[in-house]
Design a protein around this motif. Structure first.
Motif, mmCIF file in Angstrom:
data_model
loop_
_atom_site.group_PDB
_atom_site.id
_atom_site.type_symbol
_atom_site.label_atom_id
_atom_site.label_comp_id
_atom_site.label_asym_id
_atom_site.label_seq_id
_atom_site.Cartn_x
_atom_site.Cartn_y
_atom_site.Cartn_z
ATOM 1 N N LYS A 1 77.931 140.240 58.291
ATOM 2 C CA LYS A 1 77.907 140.717 56.907
ATOM 3 C C LYS A 1 76.752 141.716 56.761
ATOM 4 N N GLY A 2 76.905 142.650 55.838
ATOM 5 C CA GLY A 2 75.857 143.655 55.649
ATOM 6 C C GLY A 2 74.778 143.187 54.669
ATOM 7 N N GLY A 3 73.705 143.972 54.606
ATOM 8 C CA GLY A 3 72.663 143.709 53.614
ATOM 9 C C GLY A 3 71.869 142.440 53.836
ATOM 10 N N VAL A 4 71.697 142.040 55.094
ATOM 11 C CA VAL A 4 71.017 140.779 55.383
ATOM 12 C C VAL A 4 69.612 140.991 55.968
ATOM 13 N N GLY A 5 69.110 142.217 55.885
ATOM 14 C CA GLY A 5 67.764 142.485 56.374
ATOM 15 C C GLY A 5 67.701 142.834 57.858
ATOM 16 N N ARG A 6 68.840 143.266 58.403
ATOM 17 C CA ARG A 6 68.901 143.593 59.838
ATOM 18 C C ARG A 6 68.026 144.813 60.167
ATOM 19 N N SER A 7 68.193 145.894 59.409
ATOM 20 C CA SER A 7 67.432 147.107 59.713
ATOM 21 C C SER A 7 65.942 146.905 59.456
ATOM 22 N N THR A 8 65.630 146.133 58.420
ATOM 23 C CA THR A 8 64.222 145.842 58.130
ATOM 24 C C THR A 8 63.601 145.078 59.309
ATOM 25 N N ALA A 9 64.334 144.090 59.799
ATOM 26 C CA ALA A 9 63.832 143.300 60.926
ATOM 27 C C ALA A 9 63.676 144.176 62.166
#
Ligand SMILES: Nc1ncnc2c1ncn2[C@@H]1O[C@H](COP(=O)(O)OP(=O)(O)OP(=O)(O)O)[C@@H](O)[C@H]1O
Ligand SMILES: [Mg+2]
Length: 450
Positions: free
Chosen positions: A133-141
């Motif tokens: 799912k998108g918007g789960v803080g992947r890019s931030t992490a």
């Protein structure tokens, strides 16, 4: 009337009932075409043999009656080919359960089939950040991981492959540092043999780290240009002068190799697209990733999604090639009832891994046996008799056991992640992303030593 999901089970049933007629054939291919209709592809010699030919026709006749409308009339439902390789022609194929000379070939409208797994890369460690799912803080992490690795003195190469909703590069680079081009430009230019022209101007270094270096390759350049017109072409295979057809994911691999040769990183971090998507398939299955992080929010949608993916690997017989590289990450774990939340996440993660990817053996009991590392790979020694790939639910070293990323108010609804990372310190990063950073570090070290 038969529906799509019944095609393979019915085929299995009918063919099993006609084993005597199938057995003399060296191989038989069940070709499921783009519309989901089934044909047989059989060996040429069998087609020239009167009895064999009649047998094949009889079996197809029996099958097509059961598969309607997912079959053809018998006179157009059987093709003959010189070899099984020619019959499969690069498409996904797998053995039909219980019949060791019958293969299913699946023709898809997209090139992503999730079932061809490239072997682990032996060079620089490649780590893919994925979420169902998108918007789960992947890019931030990912940005925090890059920051942390660089603080430890590493040269980090970061690729934003979330081409359809890019953003990572703006987290790591201020506007004035954005390079002129991005991955989308290269993929389009490469089609006309012009890739080298943009290669020099698609990497920029981040100003966030002091000791190491973060080299960022964005999805698009400072000027995004005709982004949608370019995006619609990135999937194109390239036809070379010698007639060779190179898939878009093979082109992407070629780009990554060129970037690795240029930047000479210690580790590569790849931000994949979320969901069961074509780019995600390329990132996860085609790029030889050493570690694939599966970001997960607790909830049915997450686990149903991962289950669909794991079942596809199981069905295609490739689960063993990929399962050791997977690791669940607990995304934005809430402050409130943190322990209970993580327990629920672990329990559901274990359920999905247990029924799909783990071997069907009794889990080890931690006091008699334990995890061991063989060539940097995690495995369990079960007693001294059986070896299998299975883990106890509570085993912290298991791939289903989530590495937690904590929700933190300082990251919630940020206007500028760049600004936030510019003022962050090691303690803060550790408190929010600690287990993820330790895990990534470990894999990067082990892979490099191997
Ligand atoms: N650890 C965290 N604590 C609180 N908020 C967070 C945390 N990590 C990310 N966020 C916030 O969650 C939102 C989504 O984050 P991010 O863009 O990193 O997610 P993503 O999984 O990459 O999304 P997408 O699928 O759209 O690429 C952002 O507003 C971000 O600031
Ligand atoms: Mg993202």
């Amino acid at each position: 009337m038969t529906t799509f999901d019944q095609v393979v089970p019915i085929t299995n049933e009918v063919l099993s009932a006609h084993r005597d007629k199938i057995a003399p054939l060296e191989w038989l291919v069940i070709n499921r075409d783009l519309n989901g209709r089934v044909r047989f592809i059989a060996p040429e010699q069998a087609g020239e043999h009167e009895v064999r030919r009649a047998d094949i026709e009889a079996v197809y006749q029996a099958l097509s009656e059961r598969l309607v409308p997912h079959a053809y009339p018998t006179d157009s439902g059987i093709l003959y080919e010189a070899s099984r390789e020619l019959a499969c022609q690069g498409a996904t194929h797998y053995l039909l359960d219980g019949l060791d000379t019958v293969w299913v070939v699946d023709r898809l409208a997209t090139e992503a089939n999730w079932a061809h797994i490239a072997p682990e890369t032996v060079g620089v460690p490649r780590i893919v950040f994925f979420s169902i799912k998108g918007g789960v803080g992947r890019s931030t992490a990912l940005a925090a991981t890059a920051w942390s690795l660089a603080q430890a003195g590493k040269r980090v190469l970061v690729l934003d492959l979330d081409l359809e909703s890019p953003g990572l590069s703006s987290a790591l680079l201020p506007p004035e540092r954005q390079p002129m081009y991005g991955i989308t430009d290269w993929l389009v230019e490469d089609l006309v043999g012009n890739g080298d022209v943009v290669l020099d101007s698609m990497v920029a270094t981040s100003n966030l780290s002091h000791d190491g270096e973060i080299h960022v390759v964005p999805a698009h350049g400072a000027e995004h240009g005709e982004y949608i017109a370019k995006l619609g072409r990135v999937w194109m295979p390239k036809l070379h002068a010698d007639g060779r057809r190179e898939t878009w994911s093979a082109r992407l691999e070629r780009l990554l190799q060129a970037l690795e040769a240029r930047v000479r990183p210690d580790v590569v971090l790849i931000d994949s697209r979320s969901g069961i998507d074509e780019i995600a398939s390329a990132c996860i299955t085609d790029m030889g990733a050493n570690l694939i992080l599966l970001f997960a929010l607790e909830g049915e949608q997450t686990w149903n999604g991962y289950r669909m993916l794991f079942e596809q690997w199981q069905r295609a017989g490739v689960a063993e090639q990929i399962r050791e590289r997977l690791q669940v990450v607990g995304a934005v774990v809430p402050e409130l009832d943190r322990v209970e939340y993580l327990e629920g996440l672990r329990e559901h993660s274990y359920e999905v891994f247990g029924v799909t990817l783990y071997d069907d053996i009794a889990p080890a009991t931690p006091d008699t046996v334990g995890p061991k590392e063989v060539d940097g790979k995690r495995t369990w020694q079960v007693g001294s008799l059986v070896e299998g790939w299975n883990f106890d639910e509570a085993d912290e070293g298991a791939p289903h056991h989530p590495w937690a990323v904590n929700w933190h108010r300082s990251f919630a609804g940020l206007r500028s992640l760049q600004g936030r990372l510019a003022v962050i310190d090691t303690q803060e990063v550790k408190a929010i992303f600690g287990p993820l950073l330790e895990g990534v570090n470990h894999v990067a070290e082990v892979t490099r030593q191997a």
